[in-house]
Design an enzyme around this catalytic site. Structure first.
Site, PDB file in Angstrom:
ATOM      1  N   GLN A 430       0.882  -1.008  -0.005  1.00  0.00           N
ATOM      2  CA  GLN A 430       0.197   0.044  -0.262  1.00  0.00           C
ATOM      3  C   GLN A 430       1.172   1.121  -0.133  1.00  0.00           C
ATOM      4  O   GLN A 430       2.043   1.326   0.997  1.00  0.00           O
ATOM      5  CB  GLN A 430      -0.648  -0.233   1.069  1.00  0.00           C
ATOM      6  CG  GLN A 430      -1.599   1.626   1.495  1.00  0.00           C
ATOM      7  CD  GLN A 430      -1.537   2.079   2.376  1.00  0.00           C
ATOM      8  OE1 GLN A 430      -0.610   1.260   3.856  1.00  0.00           O
ATOM      9  NE2 GLN A 430      -0.957   3.282   2.698  1.00  0.00           N
ATOM     10  N   CYS A 431       0.391   2.067  -0.402  1.00  0.00           N
ATOM     11  CA  CYS A 431       1.132   3.271  -0.816  1.00  0.00           C
ATOM     12  C   CYS A 431      -0.023   4.228  -0.492  1.00  0.00           C
ATOM     13  O   CYS A 431      -0.375   4.637  -0.398  1.00  0.00           O
ATOM     14  CB  CYS A 431       1.747   3.686  -2.336  1.00  0.00           C
ATOM     15  SG  CYS A 431       1.319   4.048  -3.458  1.00  0.00           S
ATOM     16  N   ARG A 432       0.274   5.317  -1.991  1.00  0.00           N
ATOM     17  CA  ARG A 432      -0.792   6.934  -1.262  1.00  0.00           C
ATOM     18  C   ARG A 432      -2.183   6.873  -2.323  1.00  0.00           C
ATOM     19  O   ARG A 432      -3.386   7.059  -1.879  1.00  0.00           O
ATOM     20  CB  ARG A 432      -0.297   7.882  -1.687  1.00  0.00           C
ATOM     21  CG  ARG A 432      -1.317   9.660  -1.509  1.00  0.00           C
ATOM     22  CD  ARG A 432      -0.249  10.392  -1.496  1.00  0.00           C
ATOM     23  NE  ARG A 432      -1.464  11.782  -1.193  1.00  0.00           N
ATOM     24  CZ  ARG A 432      -2.032  12.175  -2.550  1.00  0.00           C
ATOM     25  NH1 ARG A 432      -1.721  11.890  -3.610  1.00  0.00           N
ATOM     26  NH2 ARG A 432      -3.218  13.245  -1.901  1.00  0.00           N
TER      27      ARG A 432
END
Length: 476
Positions: A430-432
């Site tokens: 997960q990232c932005r």
């Protein structure tokens, strides 16, 4: 006077061609390694590029200064400030002049006045430009390099965080405070032409517009509003992004002199799947540059996905081992652009490439895939702890919120920290927005962690669906 602006979006790098129209002479300020765009404009405008000037030894891209001096016989104007440690080591055979605070040099009727503006680096200089060809006797603008950006200033920590010079960060921050005091004395009307825009890791909050004025920056740049040195240093050092690992390489490359482009070996095309399998068996580094949506569905085992998009050279610089030959899987129609992007950050050992269509046309490869999931798909499993959430953003991004019980490992450091991950459950990257996390998913699979999911749309999508996040602290 002629002034042309060049901007490389992939590096957030700005450079300039400045010409005296009376004499037809031109100079490049902070040149990129790819010189062709400058010569195209110079030819169109009837100019001859006679010189180049650098505001400092750059750490985020390969400079074109040596190429200009050695191949095109341009005179180089380079900073002599900062002491011997910050001197250029490749200039013995090139016509050059070292610049110090208060020096002047001219290109035709254009006068450049040197200001020593340390803080980002000890040797940093800025250049005031006066157009005497138009009978002006006052400067019209300042080439500020990595000193003053639009809405921000250069970070002072790279010598310590990227190069390991212990204790240099605070000294540079104090030097920056003093340099800004000098900047504040400049007239408000002066234009400000910086060397970077939004997205550069040389600052923490750069503006997206290409230029500004001294008066505007005095009024709205956070760094020029703080008058107490201690408070300034504290604010300057807060929330700086993780410095890319390749910055250390770039600083050395630009100090010692990069390879000339004519001396780089052209990569060989690998046409057979069997040959690629032989390379895979040798544990060589292979980067697949397809978009992540394609890579997810079908990719060759042990390959890493760095999609050819805006941040491609940045992540290549983070993740590629500069000491080992690199092989590419790519759309061959994009090959030249990909090579330019890699060369721009000093990745020159590109041994071979294979057209990405071979991935689909051969049944000899061991192929893998991983799944994209939406927040609604995975929410219950996250809440029950049935998947491990791996957040690959910067520490400074946690203030935007993060998924409860997630583990933070910044993407650029992931390959070195794989042993910190659990092996008893699926890992959700997960990232932005879901771009960096796709790269992370490929790193995990390439290193034997196969049970991987990717959060489509990242934490932005998660929050849009009204799912809970924590703020202002790390739950990891």
């Amino acid at each position: 006077m002629l002034l042309r602006y060049f901007y490389n979006e992939k590096l957030a790098h700005a450079s300039y061609l400045v010409g005296c129209q009376k004499t037809g002479e031109a100079i490049i300020v902070d040149p990129a390694r790819d010189l062709e765009p400058y010569f195209e404009v110079a030819k169109k405008e009837g100019m001859q590029i006679k010189a180049a000037v650098e505001t400092h030894i750059h750490a985020d891209y390969v400079s074109g200064a040596r190429e200009l001096g050695e191949v095109h016989q341009a005179k180089l104007y380079l900073s002599g400030e900062g002491g011997e440690e910050w001197g250029y080591q490749y200039v013995e055979r090139i016509e050059h002049e070292l610049l110090f605070n208060g020096d002047q040099f001219n290109i035709g009727y254009l006068i450049f006045e040197v200001m020593h503006t340390p803080g980002h680096t000890p040797e940093s200089i800025s250049l005031l430009l006066t157009d005497r060809g138009g009978n002006a006797d006052l400067p019209m603008g300042i080439f500020s390099g990595d000193f003053v950006f639009v809405g921000d200033i250069g970070r002072p920590d790279l010598l310590e965080s990227a190069l390991g010079q212990e204790g240099s960060t605070l000294a540079n921050a104090k030097a920056m405070f003093n340099s800004l005091a000098t900047f504040k004395q400049l007239p408000d009307y002066l234009q400000v032409w910086p060397a970077h825009g939004a997205g550069s890791a040389c600052g923490k909050a750069l503006g997206a517009v290409p230029s500004s004025t001294v008066g505007y920056e005095k009024a709205f740049n956070w760094a020029l509003s703080i008058t107490d040195e201690d408070a300034f240093c504290k604010e300057l050092l807060a929330d700086q992004p993780e410095p890319p690992t390749y910055f250390k390489v770039m600083k050395e490359v630009n100090r010692k002199g990069p390879a000339l482009l004519k001396d780089l070996k052209k990569p060989q095309e690998i046409k057979s799947a069997q040959k690629m399998i032989e390379l895979l068996n040798q544990n060589l580094q292979i980067i697949d540059t397809r978009q992540s949506s394609e890579f997810q569905k079908k990719h060759i085992e042990h390959t890493i996905n760095i999609p050819y998009y805006k941040s491609f050279p940045n992540w290549a610089g983070w993740l590629v081992d500069y000491e080992r030959p690199l092989y590419l899987i790519c759309d061959t129609s994009e090959l030249e652009n990909i090579l330019h992007a890699l060369n721009s950050v000093g990745i020159d050992q590109i041994a071979g490439y294979m057209d990405s269509q071979v991935v689909h046309s051969s049944d000899l490869f061991v192929l893998e895939s991983y799944e994209d999931v939406t927040p609604s798909d995975i929410r219950v499993k996250v809440e029950k702890g049935e998947v491990h959430v791996l957040d690959v953003r910067q520490v400074s991004e946690l203030k935007e919120g993060f998924i409860p019980h997630s583990q933070l490992i910044m993407l650029g450091t992931l390959a070195e920290r794989l042993d910190e991950l659990p092996t008893d459950k699926p890992i959700l990257t997960q990232c932005r927005t879901g771009i960096r996390s796709n790269i992370a998913a490929s790193i995990l699979q390439a290193n034997g962690i196969k049970n991987v999911l990717n959060l489509n749309g990242g934490i932005v999508h998660w929050q849009k669906e009204g799912l809970s996040t924590l703020k202002n602290k790390q739950n990891a």
